[in-house]
Design a protein around this motif. Structure first.
Motif, mmCIF file in Angstrom:
data_model
loop_
_atom_site.group_PDB
_atom_site.id
_atom_site.type_symbol
_atom_site.label_atom_id
_atom_site.label_comp_id
_atom_site.label_asym_id
_atom_site.label_seq_id
_atom_site.Cartn_x
_atom_site.Cartn_y
_atom_site.Cartn_z
ATOM 1 N N ASN A 59 -6.227 15.052 -6.872
ATOM 2 C CA ASN A 59 -6.624 13.648 -6.745
ATOM 3 C C ASN A 59 -6.027 13.119 -5.454
ATOM 4 O O ASN A 59 -4.848 13.361 -5.171
ATOM 5 C CB ASN A 59 -6.067 12.801 -7.895
ATOM 6 N N VAL A 60 -6.838 12.398 -4.693
ATOM 7 C CA VAL A 60 -6.363 11.782 -3.459
ATOM 8 C C VAL A 60 -6.672 10.295 -3.540
ATOM 9 O O VAL A 60 -7.812 9.905 -3.812
ATOM 10 C CB VAL A 60 -7.055 12.390 -2.218
ATOM 11 N N VAL A 61 -5.642 9.475 -3.333
ATOM 12 C CA VAL A 61 -5.808 8.019 -3.335
ATOM 13 C C VAL A 61 -5.191 7.480 -2.051
ATOM 14 O O VAL A 61 -3.998 7.642 -1.806
ATOM 15 C CB VAL A 61 -5.128 7.367 -4.560
ATOM 16 N N ALA A 62 -6.033 6.851 -1.228
ATOM 17 C CA ALA A 62 -5.573 6.211 0.001
ATOM 18 C C ALA A 62 -5.683 4.708 -0.205
ATOM 19 O O ALA A 62 -6.761 4.203 -0.538
ATOM 20 C CB ALA A 62 -6.423 6.655 1.184
ATOM 21 N N THR A 63 -4.586 4.002 -0.015
ATOM 22 C CA THR A 63 -4.546 2.563 -0.271
ATOM 23 C C THR A 63 -4.089 1.817 0.971
ATOM 24 O O THR A 63 -3.113 2.189 1.615
ATOM 25 C CB THR A 63 -3.575 2.251 -1.431
ATOM 26 N N TRP A 64 -4.818 0.768 1.284
ATOM 27 C CA TRP A 64 -4.419 -0.168 2.337
ATOM 28 C C TRP A 64 -3.844 -1.373 1.619
ATOM 29 O O TRP A 64 -4.553 -2.156 0.996
ATOM 30 C CB TRP A 64 -5.606 -0.549 3.187
ATOM 31 N N ASN A 65 -2.538 -1.508 1.669
ATOM 32 C CA ASN A 65 -1.848 -2.649 1.081
ATOM 33 C C ASN A 65 -1.852 -3.755 2.114
ATOM 34 O O ASN A 65 -0.984 -3.817 2.985
ATOM 35 C CB ASN A 65 -0.428 -2.263 0.665
ATOM 36 N N LYS A 66 -2.856 -4.614 2.028
ATOM 37 C CA LYS A 66 -3.072 -5.647 3.038
ATOM 38 C C LYS A 66 -1.927 -6.648 3.090
ATOM 39 O O LYS A 66 -1.429 -7.089 2.063
ATOM 40 C CB LYS A 66 -4.358 -6.404 2.745
ATOM 41 N N SER A 67 -1.572 -7.008 4.294
ATOM 42 C CA SER A 67 -0.582 -8.065 4.480
ATOM 43 C C SER A 67 -1.272 -9.412 4.279
ATOM 44 O O SER A 67 -2.500 -9.494 4.328
ATOM 45 C CB SER A 67 0.033 -7.972 5.875
ATOM 46 N N PRO A 68 -0.514 -10.461 4.066
ATOM 47 C CA PRO A 68 -1.127 -11.770 3.822
ATOM 48 C C PRO A 68 -2.033 -12.257 4.947
ATOM 49 O O PRO A 68 -2.921 -13.052 4.731
ATOM 50 C CB PRO A 68 0.072 -12.710 3.663
ATOM 51 N N ASN A 69 -1.829 -11.763 6.159
ATOM 52 C CA ASN A 69 -2.664 -12.201 7.284
ATOM 53 C C ASN A 69 -3.591 -11.090 7.770
ATOM 54 O O ASN A 69 -4.014 -11.096 8.908
ATOM 55 C CB ASN A 69 -1.790 -12.713 8.428
ATOM 56 N N ALA A 70 -3.963 -10.180 6.899
ATOM 57 C CA ALA A 70 -4.763 -9.018 7.289
ATOM 58 C C ALA A 70 -6.117 -9.392 7.869
ATOM 59 O O ALA A 70 -6.619 -8.710 8.746
ATOM 60 C CB ALA A 70 -4.963 -8.091 6.095
ATOM 61 N N ASP A 71 -6.735 -10.459 7.412
ATOM 62 C CA ASP A 71 -8.056 -10.824 7.888
ATOM 63 C C ASP A 71 -8.036 -11.773 9.081
ATOM 64 O O ASP A 71 -9.071 -12.175 9.577
ATOM 65 C CB ASP A 71 -8.875 -11.456 6.757
ATOM 66 N N LEU A 72 -6.845 -12.124 9.544
ATOM 67 C CA LEU A 72 -6.742 -12.987 10.712
ATOM 68 C C LEU A 72 -6.932 -12.152 11.973
ATOM 69 O O LEU A 72 -6.529 -10.993 12.034
ATOM 70 C CB LEU A 72 -5.381 -13.677 10.751
ATOM 71 N N PRO A 73 -7.552 -12.720 12.992
ATOM 72 C CA PRO A 73 -7.727 -11.958 14.240
ATOM 73 C C PRO A 73 -6.378 -11.597 14.847
ATOM 74 O O PRO A 73 -5.432 -12.383 14.794
ATOM 75 C CB PRO A 73 -8.491 -12.918 15.151
ATOM 76 N N ARG A 74 -6.296 -10.403 15.398
ATOM 77 C CA ARG A 74 -5.056 -9.947 16.044
ATOM 78 C C ARG A 74 -5.154 -10.162 17.551
ATOM 79 O O ARG A 74 -6.199 -9.977 18.143
ATOM 80 C CB ARG A 74 -4.834 -8.463 15.783
ATOM 81 N N ALA A 75 -4.041 -10.503 18.123
ATOM 82 C CA ALA A 75 -3.961 -10.608 19.579
ATOM 83 C C ALA A 75 -3.838 -9.215 20.155
ATOM 84 O O ALA A 75 -3.294 -8.315 19.526
ATOM 85 C CB ALA A 75 -2.757 -11.458 19.971
ATOM 86 N N PRO A 76 -4.358 -8.990 21.359
ATOM 87 C CA PRO A 76 -4.216 -7.672 21.969
ATOM 88 C C PRO A 76 -2.751 -7.260 22.028
ATOM 89 O O PRO A 76 -1.875 -8.056 22.351
ATOM 90 C CB PRO A 76 -4.778 -7.869 23.383
ATOM 91 N N GLY A 77 -2.464 -6.040 21.654
ATOM 92 C CA GLY A 77 -1.111 -5.525 21.673
ATOM 93 C C GLY A 77 -0.333 -5.752 20.393
ATOM 94 O O GLY A 77 0.782 -5.301 20.258
ATOM 95 N N ASP A 78 -0.936 -6.440 19.406
ATOM 96 C CA ASP A 78 -0.252 -6.711 18.151
ATOM 97 C C ASP A 78 -0.467 -5.624 17.107
ATOM 98 O O ASP A 78 -0.023 -5.752 15.987
ATOM 99 C CB ASP A 78 -0.745 -8.027 17.524
#
Length: 81
Positions: A59-78
């Motif tokens: 069994n393989v489970v890959a999980t992305w544990n999103k941070s509270p600001n995961a859907d906010l746009p990121r600045a270049p280099g962040d």
């Protein structure tokens, strides 16, 4: 105030005995990691668990544990690597 509540993103599979090798398992794990990174996850937010059963399946489970600001746009280099 944001109503956004991050939910984890999960990719998982069960592979029957005889349908995988260590090499193909490594390729699968890497592809799941790349998929999550492509969705916007940072490397530090990804957890991959591989469990082998007594009969030779895996069994393989890959999980992305999103941070509270995961859907906010990121600045270049962040981005995390």
């Amino acid at each position: 105030m944001s109503l956004y509540q991050p939910e984890p993103v999960e990719i998982s599979t069960r592979i029957r005995p005889g349908e995988w090798t260590e090499e193909s398992l490594g390729v699968l794990v890497a592809s799941y990691r790349e998929d999550l990174l492509g969705m916007g996850a940072s490397a530090s937010e990804i957890e991959i668990v591989t469990e082998r059963d007594a009969r030779g399946g895996v069994n393989v489970v890959a999980t992305w544990n999103k941070s509270p600001n995961a859907d906010l746009p990121r600045a270049p280099g962040d981005e995390d690597s």
